[in-house]
Design an enzyme around this catalytic site. Sequence first.
Site, mmCIF file in Angstrom:
data_model
loop_
_atom_site.group_PDB
_atom_site.id
_atom_site.type_symbol
_atom_site.label_atom_id
_atom_site.label_comp_id
_atom_site.label_asym_id
_atom_site.label_seq_id
_atom_site.Cartn_x
_atom_site.Cartn_y
_atom_site.Cartn_z
ATOM 1 N N ASP A 136 -10.822 -8.573 -1.968
ATOM 2 C CA ASP A 136 -11.342 -7.779 -3.097
ATOM 3 C C ASP A 136 -11.753 -8.637 -4.287
ATOM 4 O O ASP A 136 -11.435 -8.321 -5.444
ATOM 5 C CB ASP A 136 -10.313 -6.722 -3.524
ATOM 6 C CG ASP A 136 -10.198 -5.610 -2.493
ATOM 7 O OD1 ASP A 136 -10.622 -5.824 -1.341
ATOM 8 O OD2 ASP A 136 -9.686 -4.528 -2.823
ATOM 9 N N GLY A 164 0.811 -1.226 0.000
ATOM 10 C CA GLY A 164 0.000 0.000 0.000
ATOM 11 C C GLY A 164 0.839 1.267 0.000
ATOM 12 O O GLY A 164 2.076 1.231 -0.025
ATOM 13 N N ASP A 174 5.746 -6.092 -2.541
ATOM 14 C CA ASP A 174 5.138 -5.048 -3.372
ATOM 15 C C ASP A 174 6.016 -4.825 -4.608
ATOM 16 O O ASP A 174 7.201 -5.154 -4.591
ATOM 17 C CB ASP A 174 5.019 -3.738 -2.571
ATOM 18 C CG ASP A 174 3.918 -2.830 -3.106
ATOM 19 O OD1 ASP A 174 2.834 -2.799 -2.475
ATOM 20 O OD2 ASP A 174 4.128 -2.187 -4.155
ATOM 21 N N HIS A 224 -5.168 -7.073 -7.448
ATOM 22 C CA HIS A 224 -6.561 -7.551 -7.584
ATOM 23 C C HIS A 224 -6.934 -7.830 -9.038
ATOM 24 O O HIS A 224 -8.104 -8.011 -9.358
ATOM 25 C CB HIS A 224 -7.564 -6.598 -6.941
ATOM 26 C CG HIS A 224 -7.245 -6.324 -5.492
ATOM 27 N ND1 HIS A 224 -7.134 -7.326 -4.564
ATOM 28 C CD2 HIS A 224 -6.973 -5.164 -4.838
ATOM 29 C CE1 HIS A 224 -6.829 -6.806 -3.397
ATOM 30 N NE2 HIS A 224 -6.694 -5.494 -3.529
HETATM 31 C C1 LIG Z 1 -4.540 -2.064 -1.835
HETATM 32 S S1 LIG Z 1 -2.830 -1.706 -1.734
HETATM 33 C C2 LIG Z 1 -2.358 -2.671 -0.332
HETATM 34 C C3 LIG Z 1 -2.895 -2.113 0.956
HETATM 35 C C4 LIG Z 1 -2.333 -2.750 2.200
HETATM 36 N N1 LIG Z 1 -2.346 -4.201 2.154
HETATM 37 C C5 LIG Z 1 -3.136 -2.301 3.422
HETATM 38 O O1 LIG Z 1 -4.177 -2.942 3.740
HETATM 39 O O2 LIG Z 1 -2.730 -1.332 4.058
HETATM 40 C C6 LIG Z 1 -2.223 -2.599 -3.098
HETATM 41 C C7 LIG Z 1 -0.713 -2.647 -3.246
HETATM 42 O O3 LIG Z 1 -0.418 -3.658 -4.207
HETATM 43 C C8 LIG Z 1 0.742 -3.256 -4.922
HETATM 44 N N2 LIG Z 1 0.762 -3.960 -6.222
HETATM 45 C C9 LIG Z 1 0.071 -3.658 -7.359
HETATM 46 N N3 LIG Z 1 0.381 -4.530 -8.331
HETATM 47 C C10 LIG Z 1 1.287 -5.392 -7.819
HETATM 48 C C11 LIG Z 1 2.011 -6.493 -8.339
HETATM 49 N N4 LIG Z 1 1.844 -6.897 -9.607
HETATM 50 N N5 LIG Z 1 2.871 -7.145 -7.525
HETATM 51 C C12 LIG Z 1 3.046 -6.749 -6.244
HETATM 52 N N6 LIG Z 1 2.395 -5.700 -5.699
HETATM 53 C C13 LIG Z 1 1.541 -5.024 -6.472
HETATM 54 C C14 LIG Z 1 0.595 -1.766 -5.053
HETATM 55 O O4 LIG Z 1 1.844 -1.150 -5.275
HETATM 56 C C15 LIG Z 1 -0.039 -1.379 -3.726
HETATM 57 O O5 LIG Z 1 0.966 -0.993 -2.814
#
Ligand SMILES: C[S@@+](CC[C@H](N)C(=O)[O-])C[C@H]1O[C@@H](n2cnc3c(N)ncnc32)[C@H](O)[C@@H]1O
Length: 382
Positions: free
Chosen positions: A290, A193, A220, A264
Site C-alpha cells: 500500500d 486485519g 497488531d 500504512h
Molecule cells: C489492512 S489490515 C491488515 C489485513 C491483513 N494483513 C490481511 O491481508 O488480511 C491493517 C491492520 O493493521 C492494524 N494496525 C493499524 N495500526 C497499527 C499499528 N500502529 N501497529 C500495529 N497494527 C496496526 C489494524 O488493527 C488492522 O488490523
Amino acid sequence: MDRLLRAGTAADAEISLLVKEEGVDAVLDALVDEVLYRASVPANPEPVHIALDVTHDAEARRVVFRCVGGERIVRAEGEAPVEICRELGMTLTHLVRRIYGRPDQRRTGDFSDVFLPARPDDLSRLPGLVVATSLASGALMNGLTIPRDDLGALCSSSGSDKWASFHWYTGHYEREFAPYRDEPVRILEIGIGGFDGDLGGGSLRMWKRYFHRGQIFGLDLFDKSALNEPRLTALVCDQSDPAALAALAREHGPFDIVIDDGSHENQHVRISFDALFPFVRPGGLYVIEDMQTAYIPRMGGTEGPSAGPDTSIGLIKRLVDDLHYHEHSPAVAPTVTQRDVVGVRAYRNIAFVEKGTNGEVGIPPWMDDAAWAALGAHTPTE
Ligand SMILES: C[S@@+](CC[C@H](N)C(=O)[O-])C[C@H]1O[C@@H](n2cnc3c(N)ncnc32)[C@H](O)[C@@H]1O
C-alpha cells in the site's frame, strides 16, 4: 515445532533422533493435527472411518479418522469399535516426509493400503460403502499431501484482501515467494486485519497454507490471540514503537520474510522498516504494501508527482541509492541498508527489499581520468 518442520527434508537418522527425544506420540499428534488442517471436507453420503497405522522401530500406533460428508474430518477418540473402511499403513519417517518434505520428493510406494478390510455382513451395503470410502479417502489424502493451491485461490478462501479487492498483489507474491515456499520459513506480518467484531487473520491463514513448513506470526494493535493455532501466532504490538518491535523480533525472529500491511502511515512504515530489517535473515525479504499512501498527505504522504524523502516511496528510492553506495563519493562507512540491501523490486503499490551482502566489487573510487586513460578505456560517463 521448529525441528519437526525441518525434519521433513532431514536424513532418517535425524528423524529418528527427533522421535527418540520427543516421543512417538508427541510427533504423531503434531503430524495428525496438520493432516486434519490440510484435509478437505469430504462429500461421502454416509460416515466412514479410516485407520492410519503408523510404525516406528518396534512401536505401532493406530489413528482412526472419522469422515462425515460436509464436515471437517476429525480424529475418532475413544469411540466404541467402529467399522474400518480402509487401513493405511506408513512408517513415522515416511509420514514426516509426506507432511513436511518438499513436493518433488517421491510420494509413491511409501504406504500400504487395504480397501474395505472386512466383508460387510449385508452385501447390499457394498455399492454405497465403496463410493463413501473412496470419497472420504480422497479428502483425507489431501491432508497427507503437500498442497499446491495458487495464492489467488488461497486468498479468496482465506478472506484476505490481497487479491481482487483494491489490490492485485498475489501475482507479485507468487513470483517473489516461490523460492521460499517449500522451506521451513518464519514469516512476520504487520497488521492482522478484521473490524466490527471480525477477528481478521485472513492473510495469516493464507500464508500458513501457502508455506506448508512455515511458522506464521502476525502483529497488531489489538489482541487477536484467539487466532492462535499450530504454526500461527498473533502478537500484540504497535508498529510505531521501535523498542517493542525489536523485543518481539528478538523473541520470535529472525524472520525470512517481514510484510508490512499495518497502518500504512508513512512514518510507521519507516519506523517498522528501521526496527525490523535488521531481524530479516540474509537471503530474506522485507515487503511494504500500500505504498500509494506516499501520495496521501493525511497519512504522512506528499502532494505532487514525486513522493517526498520521508515517505515509504522515499525510502524505496533511497534504497536504490544505497545499492550503489560503492560508487558514492566521497566514500564513507556504509549504513546498514547500504551494506545489507541487495535488491529493490517495486511494483504498483508494493515493494520487495531483498537482504544479503552488498559486496560486489564496483569501480575503485581512485579510478580518475588518468587511470582510465592508462587502461586505454573511456571513463564510464563518456
Ligand atoms: C489492512 S489490515 C491488515 C489485513 C491483513 N494483513 C490481511 O491481508 O488480511 C491493517 C491492520 O493493521 C492494524 N494496525 C493499524 N495500526 C497499527 C499499528 N500502529 N501497529 C500495529 N497494527 C496496526 C489494524 O488493527 C488492522 O488490523
